[in-house]
Design a protein around this motif. Structure first.
Motif, PDB file in Angstrom:
ATOM      1  N   THR A  24      14.800  21.645   9.904  1.00 18.29           N
ATOM      2  CA  THR A  24      13.457  21.191  10.251  1.00 18.29           C
ATOM      3  C   THR A  24      12.616  22.344  10.790  1.00 18.29           C
ATOM      4  OG1 THR A  24      14.400  19.053  10.783  1.00 18.29           O
ATOM      5  CG2 THR A  24      12.207  19.492  11.602  1.00 18.29           C
ATOM      6  N   PRO A  41      15.815  14.671  15.846  1.00 19.75           N
ATOM      7  CA  PRO A  41      16.647  14.843  14.651  1.00 19.75           C
ATOM      8  C   PRO A  41      15.997  14.125  13.475  1.00 19.75           C
ATOM      9  CG  PRO A  41      17.667  13.298  16.182  1.00 19.75           C
ATOM     10  CD  PRO A  41      16.495  13.887  16.882  1.00 19.75           C
ATOM     11  N   THR A  42      16.153  14.715  12.324  1.00 17.65           N
ATOM     12  CA  THR A  42      15.614  14.054  11.139  1.00 17.65           C
ATOM     13  C   THR A  42      16.495  12.863  10.795  1.00 17.65           C
ATOM     14  OG1 THR A  42      15.033  16.241  10.396  1.00 17.65           O
ATOM     15  CG2 THR A  42      14.801  14.474   8.805  1.00 17.65           C
ATOM     16  N   ILE A  43      15.872  11.738  10.639  1.00 21.67           N
ATOM     17  CA  ILE A  43      16.640  10.548  10.294  1.00 21.67           C
ATOM     18  C   ILE A  43      16.178  10.104   8.915  1.00 21.67           C
ATOM     19  CG2 ILE A  43      16.969   8.123  10.886  1.00 21.67           C
ATOM     20  CD1 ILE A  43      16.627   9.293  13.866  1.00 21.67           C
ATOM     21  N   GLY A  44      17.121  10.031   8.002  1.00 17.55           N
ATOM     22  CA  GLY A  44      16.740   9.756   6.622  1.00 17.55           C
ATOM     23  C   GLY A  44      16.217  11.040   6.007  1.00 17.55           C
ATOM     24  N   ALA A  45      14.953  11.094   5.743  1.00 19.91           N
ATOM     25  CA  ALA A  45      14.381  12.303   5.174  1.00 19.91           C
ATOM     26  C   ALA A  45      12.885  12.336   5.417  1.00 19.91           C
ATOM     27  CB  ALA A  45      14.655  12.380   3.677  1.00 19.91           C
ATOM     28  N   GLU A  46      12.361  13.511   5.416  1.00 18.12           N
ATOM     29  CA  GLU A  46      10.925  13.661   5.548  1.00 18.12           C
ATOM     30  C   GLU A  46      10.473  14.679   4.505  1.00 18.12           C
ATOM     31  OE1 GLU A  46       9.351  13.792   9.278  1.00 18.12           O
ATOM     32  OE2 GLU A  46      10.957  12.590  10.146  1.00 18.12           O
ATOM     33  N   PHE A  47       9.213  14.637   4.190  1.00 17.36           N
ATOM     34  CA  PHE A  47       8.736  15.635   3.232  1.00 17.36           C
ATOM     35  C   PHE A  47       7.407  16.184   3.711  1.00 17.36           C
ATOM     36  CE2 PHE A  47       5.244  13.250   1.509  1.00 17.36           C
ATOM     37  CZ  PHE A  47       5.606  11.928   1.752  1.00 17.36           C
ATOM     38  N   SER A  48       7.134  17.392   3.300  1.00 15.74           N
ATOM     39  CA  SER A  48       5.813  17.939   3.568  1.00 15.74           C
ATOM     40  C   SER A  48       5.416  18.788   2.371  1.00 15.74           C
ATOM     41  CB  SER A  48       5.824  18.765   4.847  1.00 15.74           C
ATOM     42  OG  SER A  48       7.002  19.509   4.935  1.00 15.74           O
ATOM     43  N   GLN A  62       6.786  20.424  -2.721  1.00  9.63           N
ATOM     44  CA  GLN A  62       7.081  19.291  -1.855  1.00  9.63           C
ATOM     45  C   GLN A  62       8.446  19.553  -1.244  1.00  9.63           C
ATOM     46  OE1 GLN A  62       7.793  15.213  -3.452  1.00  9.63           O
ATOM     47  NE2 GLN A  62       5.934  14.804  -2.310  1.00  9.63           N
ATOM     48  N   TRP A  64      11.490  18.793   1.008  1.00 11.30           N
ATOM     49  CA  TRP A  64      12.183  17.635   1.590  1.00 11.30           C
ATOM     50  C   TRP A  64      13.158  18.099   2.650  1.00 11.30           C
ATOM     51  CZ3 TRP A  64      12.148  12.258   0.350  1.00 11.30           C
ATOM     52  CH2 TRP A  64      11.131  11.913  -0.551  1.00 11.30           C
ATOM     53  N   ASP A  65      12.958  17.521   3.787  1.00 13.34           N
ATOM     54  CA  ASP A  65      13.827  17.814   4.919  1.00 13.34           C
ATOM     55  C   ASP A  65      14.808  16.645   5.014  1.00 13.34           C
ATOM     56  OD1 ASP A  65      14.890  18.697   7.229  1.00 13.34           O
ATOM     57  OD2 ASP A  65      13.146  18.285   8.488  1.00 13.34           O
ATOM     58  N   PHE A  79      17.196  11.008  -2.323  1.00 12.84           N
ATOM     59  CA  PHE A  79      16.379  12.131  -1.886  1.00 12.84           C
ATOM     60  C   PHE A  79      16.608  13.408  -2.688  1.00 12.84           C
ATOM     61  CE2 PHE A  79      16.700   9.725   2.249  1.00 12.84           C
ATOM     62  CZ  PHE A  79      15.463   9.124   2.070  1.00 12.84           C
TER      63      PHE A  79
ATOM     64  N   ARG B 407      17.238  16.383  21.540  1.00 13.09           N
ATOM     65  CA  ARG B 407      16.257  15.967  20.543  1.00 13.09           C
ATOM     66  C   ARG B 407      15.908  14.489  20.661  1.00 13.09           C
ATOM     67  NH1 ARG B 407      18.114  18.285  14.851  1.00 13.09           N
ATOM     68  NH2 ARG B 407      20.159  17.424  15.317  1.00 13.09           N
ATOM     69  N   PHE B 518      13.010   3.566   6.803  1.00 14.08           N
ATOM     70  CA  PHE B 518      14.374   3.951   7.156  1.00 14.08           C
ATOM     71  C   PHE B 518      14.471   4.451   8.593  1.00 14.08           C
ATOM     72  CE2 PHE B 518      18.057   6.709   7.289  1.00 14.08           C
ATOM     73  CZ  PHE B 518      18.995   5.928   6.648  1.00 14.08           C
ATOM     74  N   LYS B 578       3.836   7.718   7.905  1.00 12.44           N
ATOM     75  CA  LYS B 578       4.844   8.452   8.678  1.00 12.44           C
ATOM     76  C   LYS B 578       4.232   9.175   9.860  1.00 12.44           C
ATOM     77  CE  LYS B 578       9.102   9.241   7.536  1.00 12.44           C
ATOM     78  NZ  LYS B 578      10.252  10.074   7.467  1.00 12.44           N
ATOM     79  N   ASN B 586       8.568  15.411  12.295  1.00 13.54           N
ATOM     80  CA  ASN B 586       8.887  16.784  11.939  1.00 13.54           C
ATOM     81  C   ASN B 586       7.931  17.342  10.907  1.00 13.54           C
ATOM     82  OD1 ASN B 586      10.990  16.478  13.616  1.00 13.54           O
ATOM     83  ND2 ASN B 586      12.442  15.979  12.024  1.00 13.54           N
TER      84      ASN B 586
END
Lengths: 218, 611
Positions: A24, A41-48, A62, A64-65, A79, B407, B518, B578, B586
């Motif tokens: 992250t 903490p990243t839970i699942g996934a995130e994107f930017s 894109q 994906w974290d 993902f 965290r 999720f 989000k 994040n």
């Protein structure tokens, strides 16, 4: 200018690795040029998304974290799929995260199921290089692992000191572009075929709309 | 009479076959049955006056022993393979169950003895022999009487203690055809209970007072037996002081049984007997302690009509002596400002939560429970925790938890001091050891932290346990994330119902909300709601369960309707959602997404009044 816009490439970059290795932080450093102090903490996934120009082409990456805990690996199916390139991150100060590189690579190939298993572009990223107290994972060992696993490329970074972060992502994107030599609008499967074209059409549609307007003005 | 008997036999055999075949015995299937909309959400608006969430009501209504068993399997986390070794606390519960077997086996002794001829060898009825004969039998049974309430105790005495004079009622029952169903039901119940006996028979459960060693067949195959035996030491259970003799005996017996196992693979039931003999003394003392409880139990039973067995379990979880949640050890200053009494170990809220937790049975909280928690916290774990804990994670769980401590609510001052982090660590560690099958999964830390903000660690731990098992959160965390799908389905159903505009937008753009939901599901809005407002959320969540969760999602999304409707690209839609759902998220923080100011307490209030 408009021609260039049409050549916009969409790439999906997936970053994986053990929990707490700094995925992250790396992504955040790259996309917003700041180092995160407090984060969750990243839970699942995130994107930017990040738009960059590489070799004269505008690329929308894109990024994906993903979550690092192993339990979340089974989510990968949704993902990882449609990824153009993958960065596996490990913490240089944590040897177990280095030892887990194998598992991550295999998990990605298994769940992401890219077409070319052998040649899929990976980049191994050794993060937290700033914590140098002599016990870091040595570059030689990391290079050795990369050589043993299909000549992968290796780079050492530090999200905290902003060492080689830009470089690492540029490399990743370049690798992704090599893979996607065709200028396809590549979006992950989940958002269906329709969307793959929607974005492009939208851009095109805008352009088309603008043109006649300009003409009218003239 | 003959005919009736055959009929009865048939039904019994059938039901037993059915039972053993049916997957309801394995939690995966049954828990998924359980997770149908009906159970998980109830029909919206079907909330009853009792204020119990729908899943509670169903539980209360269910007289079907099968359902009850599946509830229990869910509760005790048995899995398909049934291959986990129960942890200490669960073992304690098994004790009660086995105690109950004494009773039930005995009360079915007669019909069973007659029928056993026709029943295949492997049938659970063999286990009748588990009951020792002669003097020991009566004494052992006497010990078991402690678990019965007044009426049943009398009945028990009639039927069992004086075995030669079978009660009229008993005979009547068997003779009356109309009562066949009843008998069948009972027999069914017996089957469940005999399950444990069966396990006992297969695996030689050794039972000494409250220490029990459950060594499953598979352990034996893996030659883990010796390890398990030595692993569970009496010291761990804190019993050494109380009953040094028994403890030493137990060790000796452990060795003995080990020997026996080696020689006789297919052990006969008789090998269980020596342990039975040992049971009597400590148990009789525990009878006294439980006498007071019995009246309460009875009134509870009448009120709710809930199976006694579940009740027994619950009371066991919460100990037999009722207490307020006052802590004698240390005072706990709740941070939400709702603490009525500084000596309380939690604020008024936590007390309220406890009322709903454990299916509404947790009105008492005892030192026993604190002790269980403390034992779990004190359990020493090395880095090989991951090997001990039946979890396939490569990284030792403790490391994983430690990683997440800084965290969890990173921006909140409350969790900055190391002591607060240590407490959070203890709760999560205790849960990991308590539920070895599921263990720690990222996301739990937010829930535990939210609970800890309002009460002492032990209460937070038990509330967490209740959330996991009684509110089905566990399904969301287990490998495969089976619970998530159902919740997502429910969310989209509600969106379609309540927010037609948004629904249209999501459909047209083919937005996949699961990317957003999720995280919210895994943390129960932990990343969205500021720590100070989480209390409001849990107030409602403990009351209504997932019903409320879905309502809050709808309220939240409809609040964002305006900016969302301007978008036509699924990615920007998700980004907007989000960004709001995890303000400290994040990603996308840098993005130029204008944030709609969200007043979470107000949102929660709106959601709770929603129908």
């Amino acid at each position: 200018m408009e021609k260039k816009k049409n050549k916009k490439v969409f790439l999906k970059v997936v970053i994986i690795g053990d929990s707490g290795v700094g995925k992250t932080s790396l992504i955040h450093r790259y996309t917003s040029t700041r180092f995160l102090q407090d984060f969750k903490p990243t839970i699942g996934a995130e994107f930017s998304n990040k738009e960059v120009v590489i070799n004269g082409k505008t690329v929308v990456a894109q990024i994906w974290d993903t979550a690092g805990q192993e339990r979340y690996q089974s989510l990968g199916i949704s993902f990882y799929r449609g990824a153009d390139c993958c960065g596996i991150v490990f913490d240089r100060s944590d040897h177990s995260s280095f030892e887990n590189l194998d598992t991550w690579k295999n998990a990605f190939l298994k769940h992401g199921a890219p077409k070319e298993e052998g040649t899929f572009p990976f980049l191994v990223i050794g993060n937290k290089s700033d914590l140098d107290d002599g016990s870091l994972v040595k570059e030689r060992d990391a290079q050795q692992w990369c050589a043993d696993n299909g000549n992968l490329e290796y780079i050492e970074t530090s999200a905290k000191d902003n060492t080689s972060v830009e470089e690492a992502f540029t490399k990743l994107i370049e690798k992704g572009m090599e893979r996607e030599k065709v200028n396809l609008v590549e979006l992950p499967d989940r958002m269906s075929q329709k969307n793959k074209t929607v974005n492009l059409q939208r851009d095109v549609a805008k352009d088309v709309n603008r043109k006649p307007q300009k003409k009218k003005c003239c | 009479m003959e005919l009736k008997n055959t009929y009865y036999k048939k039904r019994l055999v059938n039901s037993s076959k059915k039972f053993f075949k049916s997957e309801s015995f394995s939690s995966r299937k049954s828990s998924s049955d359980f997770r149908t909309d009906k159970y998980k959400f109830g029909r919206l608006g079907s909330m009853t006056k009792t204020n119990l969430p729908p899943n509670r009501i169903n539980m209360a209504k269910s007289s079907n022993p099968k359902t009850m068993l599946s509830m229990m399997t869910i509760r005790y986390g048995k899995t398909k393979k049934q291959d986990h070794v129960l942890n200490d606390h669960q073992l304690k519960n098994t004790t009660i169950r086995i105690k109950n077997q004494g009773r039930d086996l005995a009360s079915f002794r007669e019909p069973q003895a007659k029928m056993s001829e026709n029943i295949p060898e492997s049938s659970p009825f063999d286990t009748a022999a588990v009951l020792p004969k002669g003097k020991n039998r009566i004494r052992t049974i006497g010990a078991a009487v402690g678990n019965l309430n007044g009426n049943r105790r009398k009945q028990f005495k009639k039927q069992i203690i004086l075995p030669n004079t079978p009660s009229k009622r008993h005979t009547k029952e068997r003779n009356s055809l109309s009562n066949f169903f009843l008998l069948d039901q009972k027999a069914n119940k017996f089957l469940f209970e005999s399950q444990d006996c069966r396990a006992m028979q297969n695996s030689n459960i050794m039972k000494i007072s409250k220490i029990e060693f459950q060594v499953k067949g598979h352990c034996l195959q893996k030659k883990k037996l010796g390890k398990t035996m030595s692993n569970i030491s009496a010291d761990k259970l804190g019993l050494t002081e109380k009953m040094p003799n028994v403890c030493s005996k137990s060790r000796l017996l452990g060795e003995e049984i080990k020997e026996e196992e080696r020689t006789t693979r297919n052990t006969s039931i008789t090998s269980c007997r020596p342990s039975q003999n040992l049971v009597k003394e400590p148990e009789i003392s525990s009878i006294q302690a439980e006498v007071d409880l019995e009246d309460k139990k009875e009134s509870f039973l009448e009120e709710t009509g809930i199976s006694e067995r579940i009740l027994t379990k619950t009371f066991n979880v919460y100990g037999s002596n009722s207490h307020k949640i006052t802590g004698e050890n240390k005072s706990y200053g709740c941070s939400c400002g709702k603490a009525t009494d500084p000596t309380l170990n939690g604020c008024i809220r936590a007390e309220e939560w406890l009322k709903y937790a454990f299916n509404g049975f947790s009105k008492s909280f005892s030192h026993k429970d604190q002790k269980v928690f403390q034992e779990l916290v004190d359990t020493k774990v090395k880095n090989e925790l991951s090997a001990e804990v039946e979890n396939d994670d490569r990284i030792p769980i403790t490391v994983c938890i430690e990683n997440d401590l800084t965290r969890t609510f990173p921006t909140e001052e409350y969790y900055k001091p190391p002591e607060a982090k240590q407490t959070l660590f203890n709760v999560l560690k205790a849960y990991t050891l308590y539920d070895t099958k599921c263990g720690y999964v990222q996301g739990m830390n937010f829930i535990a932290a939210s609970l800890l903000y309002h009460c002492s660690p032990d209460i937070a731990f038990w509330l967490l346990v209740s959330l996991m098992f009684d509110y089905n959160l566990r399904d969301n965390y287990e490998a495969g994330f089976t619970g998530i799908e159902d919740i997502n389905a429910e969310i989209s159903r509600l969106i379609a119902k309540n927010c037609p505009k948004l629904n249209k937008l999501f459909k047209e753009t083919e937005t996949d909300l699961s990317i957003f939901s999720f995280e919210v599901i895994m943390t129960l809005f932990g990343t969205a709601i500021p720590l100070s407002a989480t209390g409001d959320f849990y107030d409602n969540f403990f009351k209504e369960g997932w019903n409320f969760f879905a309502k809050l999602i709808i309220t939240f999304l409809s609040k964002l309707q305006k900016p969302l409707l301007k978008e036509s690209d699924p990615w920007s839609i998700i980004s907007i959602i989000k960004a709001h759902a995890s303000p400290a998220s994040n990603s996308n923080r840098s993005a130029e997404i204008p944030l709609v100011p969200l007043d979470w307490p107000a949102l929660i209030k709106t959601a709770s009044t929603m129908k």
